[in-house]
Design a protein around this motif. Structure first.
Motif, PDB file in Angstrom:
ATOM      1  N   SER A 279       0.828  -1.209   0.000  1.00 28.29           N
ATOM      2  CA  SER A 279       0.000   0.000   0.000  1.00 28.29           C
ATOM      3  C   SER A 279       0.863   1.261   0.000  1.00 28.29           C
ATOM      4  CB  SER A 279      -0.933  -0.010   1.214  1.00 28.29           C
ATOM      5  OG  SER A 279      -1.737   1.149   1.248  1.00 28.29           O
ATOM      6  N   TYR A 280       1.495   1.573   1.126  1.00 25.62           N
ATOM      7  CA  TYR A 280       2.204   2.842   1.255  1.00 25.62           C
ATOM      8  C   TYR A 280       3.330   3.001   0.238  1.00 25.62           C
ATOM      9  CZ  TYR A 280      -0.131   3.235   5.826  1.00 25.62           C
ATOM     10  OH  TYR A 280      -1.059   3.308   6.840  1.00 25.62           O
ATOM     11  N   LEU A 281       4.023   1.900  -0.078  1.00 25.26           N
ATOM     12  CA  LEU A 281       5.177   1.982  -0.983  1.00 25.26           C
ATOM     13  C   LEU A 281       4.978   1.139  -2.237  1.00 25.26           C
ATOM     14  CD1 LEU A 281       7.904   1.738   1.796  1.00 25.26           C
ATOM     15  CD2 LEU A 281       7.241   3.791   0.530  1.00 25.26           C
ATOM     16  N   ALA A 282       3.719   0.843  -2.543  1.00 28.74           N
ATOM     17  CA  ALA A 282       3.416   0.001  -3.707  1.00 28.74           C
ATOM     18  C   ALA A 282       3.784   0.677  -5.019  1.00 28.74           C
ATOM     19  CB  ALA A 282       1.928  -0.365  -3.713  1.00 28.74           C
ATOM     20  N   GLY A 283       3.961   1.995  -5.010  1.00 29.32           N
ATOM     21  CA  GLY A 283       4.328   2.715  -6.226  1.00 29.32           C
ATOM     22  C   GLY A 283       5.754   2.490  -6.673  1.00 29.32           C
ATOM     23  N   ILE A 284       6.543   1.807  -5.877  1.00 28.84           N
ATOM     24  CA  ILE A 284       7.919   1.475  -6.259  1.00 28.84           C
ATOM     25  C   ILE A 284       7.885   0.176  -7.046  1.00 28.84           C
ATOM     26  CG2 ILE A 284      10.252   0.984  -5.452  1.00 28.84           C
ATOM     27  CD1 ILE A 284       9.609   2.581  -2.926  1.00 28.84           C
ATOM     28  N   LEU A 306       9.982   8.529   1.377  1.00 28.70           N
ATOM     29  CA  LEU A 306       9.674   9.213   0.126  1.00 28.70           C
ATOM     30  C   LEU A 306      10.250  10.620   0.099  1.00 28.70           C
ATOM     31  CD1 LEU A 306       5.986   7.982  -0.390  1.00 28.70           C
ATOM     32  CD2 LEU A 306       8.079   7.135  -1.489  1.00 28.70           C
ATOM     33  N   ARG A 307      10.241  11.298   1.239  1.00 25.53           N
ATOM     34  CA  ARG A 307      10.756  12.676   1.277  1.00 25.53           C
ATOM     35  C   ARG A 307      12.259  12.757   1.046  1.00 25.53           C
ATOM     36  NH1 ARG A 307       6.688  13.129   5.212  1.00 25.53           N
ATOM     37  NH2 ARG A 307       8.140  12.644   6.926  1.00 25.53           N
ATOM     38  N   THR A 314       4.198  11.628  -5.732  1.00 24.44           N
ATOM     39  CA  THR A 314       4.256  11.081  -7.093  1.00 24.44           C
ATOM     40  C   THR A 314       5.642  11.242  -7.678  1.00 24.44           C
ATOM     41  OG1 THR A 314       1.912  11.573  -7.436  1.00 24.44           O
ATOM     42  CG2 THR A 314       3.255  11.202  -9.400  1.00 24.44           C
ATOM     43  N   GLN A 315       6.234  12.414  -7.470  1.00 20.55           N
ATOM     44  CA  GLN A 315       7.578  12.662  -7.984  1.00 20.55           C
ATOM     45  C   GLN A 315       8.601  11.741  -7.306  1.00 20.55           C
ATOM     46  OE1 GLN A 315       8.434  14.381 -10.516  1.00 20.55           O
ATOM     47  NE2 GLN A 315      10.660  14.187 -10.294  1.00 20.55           N
ATOM     48  N   ALA A 316       8.398  11.482  -6.006  1.00 17.42           N
ATOM     49  CA  ALA A 316       9.309  10.583  -5.287  1.00 17.42           C
ATOM     50  C   ALA A 316       9.279   9.185  -5.905  1.00 17.42           C
ATOM     51  CB  ALA A 316       8.930  10.525  -3.814  1.00 17.42           C
ATOM     52  N   PHE A 317       8.080   8.671  -6.175  1.00 11.90           N
ATOM     53  CA  PHE A 317       7.981   7.358  -6.807  1.00 11.90           C
ATOM     54  C   PHE A 317       8.649   7.358  -8.179  1.00 11.90           C
ATOM     55  CE2 PHE A 317       4.086   6.461  -4.056  1.00 11.90           C
ATOM     56  CZ  PHE A 317       4.738   5.510  -3.296  1.00 11.90           C
ATOM     57  N   VAL A 328      19.177   3.373  -5.112  1.00 12.18           N
ATOM     58  CA  VAL A 328      18.157   3.612  -4.088  1.00 12.18           C
ATOM     59  C   VAL A 328      18.720   3.298  -2.707  1.00 12.18           C
ATOM     60  CG1 VAL A 328      15.909   2.860  -3.195  1.00 12.18           C
ATOM     61  CG2 VAL A 328      16.222   3.195  -5.660  1.00 12.18           C
ATOM     62  N   TYR A 329      19.403   2.168  -2.608  1.00  9.43           N
ATOM     63  CA  TYR A 329      20.021   1.784  -1.333  1.00  9.43           C
ATOM     64  C   TYR A 329      21.033   2.835  -0.889  1.00  9.43           C
ATOM     65  CZ  TYR A 329      22.863  -0.849   2.013  1.00  9.43           C
ATOM     66  OH  TYR A 329      23.549  -1.244   3.128  1.00  9.43           O
ATOM     67  N   ASP A 330      21.922   3.231  -1.789  1.00  9.36           N
ATOM     68  CA  ASP A 330      22.961   4.211  -1.441  1.00  9.36           C
ATOM     69  C   ASP A 330      22.347   5.529  -1.000  1.00  9.36           C
ATOM     70  OD1 ASP A 330      24.944   2.395  -2.020  1.00  9.36           O
ATOM     71  OD2 ASP A 330      25.303   3.140  -4.060  1.00  9.36           O
TER      72      ASP A 330
END
Length: 359
Positions: A279-284, A306-307, A314-317, A328-330
């Motif tokens: 849900s919260y991070l499903a956009g990844i 996300l911030r 939306t821009q974060a995703f 992403v990890y780094d």
């Protein structure tokens, strides 16, 4: 002092979550957390008054600490280091006080729901299934399940391993017991059936659940934190707990006793991982990138993840989906505003690698 300690236990239960509005919910959470901090500070101050400076010891995520005998005797299990230390400052038959505490500590069960770690209440029940069974061997190399063997081992420790030291005005008598070298694996294996059940129910990788349990509590069912996170997966009633209850159509938040039950705690923690994941991070889009985000969010919240990339969701995703998982990890381990969350991703990710071999 007992009145203060009683308040320490019941205060978190008195906070109402009757409002569904986000701003009021957050306000209640802040007030509750601040109140708990104040009471924890008072408890620590009271222990300092009894034991002296530099001798304050209270329960934590990876440390079981239980006081008895008007706070003059205490048991400390360090689940990460694998050590058990029983101490007393009692001047009245200290050996007997240590003996009683050793036996109860060796035979305590894993049900933490009825045990008050912030008082000296005699609420430790000797269990037929001791929490430490197989993790401690006596002087003959045998595991300890029954009171007779525990008492014999206690007598051996008092005869051959008793230590004393001066601390301020007190003489502190103590014995220290080393747990078996693979104590961590033994605890992980004990909870594996519950982990597998929750993993199948919610579609969460069981290696991730185990890695979070190890990082959060070192598989300590009595785990508490200064933010009042509870149990094996360190679930906070008012945030993750409330989110899970809401997703299940339940009102309010789980109780402390509910979260101190290992099955409930693992179920709730895993359900929250599923909410983050689905849900919260499903956009990844990339599953590895999403896993890094879920791990970090379990510690510091999805919004803070996300911030790191953009103040616009939306821009974060979009930014994350245009990056490789390694980038992403780094980014998360170098730019997340919380040092704790940066370290958390590193620890859980590395720990998960070892559990993937046991899936």
């Amino acid at each position: 002092m007992k009145k203060i300690l009683a308040l320490l236990v019941i205060a978190p239960l008195l906070i109402s979550c009757s409002s569904n509005k986000k701003d009021l919910f957050n306000e209640a959470y802040v007030k509750d957390t601040n109140g708990f901090d104040i009471l924890m500070g008072q408890f620590a101050h009271n222990i300092e008054n009894i034991w002296g400076m530099n001798e304050v010891l209270i329960a934590g995520p990876k440390d079981y600490v239980k006081y008895s005998d008007q706070y003059e005797t205490r048991s400390h299990i360090n689940f990460e280091a694998g050590t058990i230390t029983i101490e007393t400052i009692s001047g009245l038959d200290p050996a007997d006080k240590l003996r009683q505490a050793i036996v109860k500590t060796l035979l305590v069960g894993e049900d933490a729901s009825g045990v008050d770690l912030y008082s000296d209440a005699n609420d430790i029940q000797i269990s037929k299934e001791p929490m430490l069974y197989g993790q401690v061997l006596d002087n003959t190399g045998q595991p300890i399940r029954w009171q007779g063997r525990a008492t014999s081992f206690a007598n051996y420790l008092l005869q051959y391993k008793l230590q004393q030291r001066q601390s301020g005005m007190h003489i502190i008598y103590s014995v220290t017991i080393q747990m078996v070298p693979n104590h961590l694996d033994k605890r992980a294996h004990k909870y594996l059936p519950l982990v597998r059940e929750a993993a199948a129910r919610y579609g969460v990788d069981q290696s991730l659940i185990l890695a979070i349990m190890q990082t959060e509590s070192a598989f300590n069912p009595y785990a508490v934190s200064n933010a009042d996170a509870l149990g094996l997966m360190q679930v906070v009633q008012h945030s993750a707990g409330a989110d899970v209850f809401k997703s299940e159509g339940k009102w309010g938040k789980p109780s402390r006793s509910y979260l101190f039950d290992p099955a409930n705690n693992i179920n709730t923690g895993t359900a929250y991982l599923a909410i983050l994941q689905n849900s919260y991070l499903a956009g990844i889009a990339n599953p590895t990138s999403r896993r890094y985000a879920v791990i970090t969010a379990y510690n510091g919240g999805a919004g803070s993840v996300l911030r790191v990339f953009s103040s616009d969701k939306t821009q974060a995703f979009n930014m994350i989906n245009n990056m490789s998982p390694g980038d992403v990890y780094d980014t998360l381990v170098s730019r997340h505003p919380s040092g704790e969350s940066r370290r958390y991703l590193y620890k859980v990710n590395n720990t998960q690698k070892s559990y993937r071999r046991t899936d």
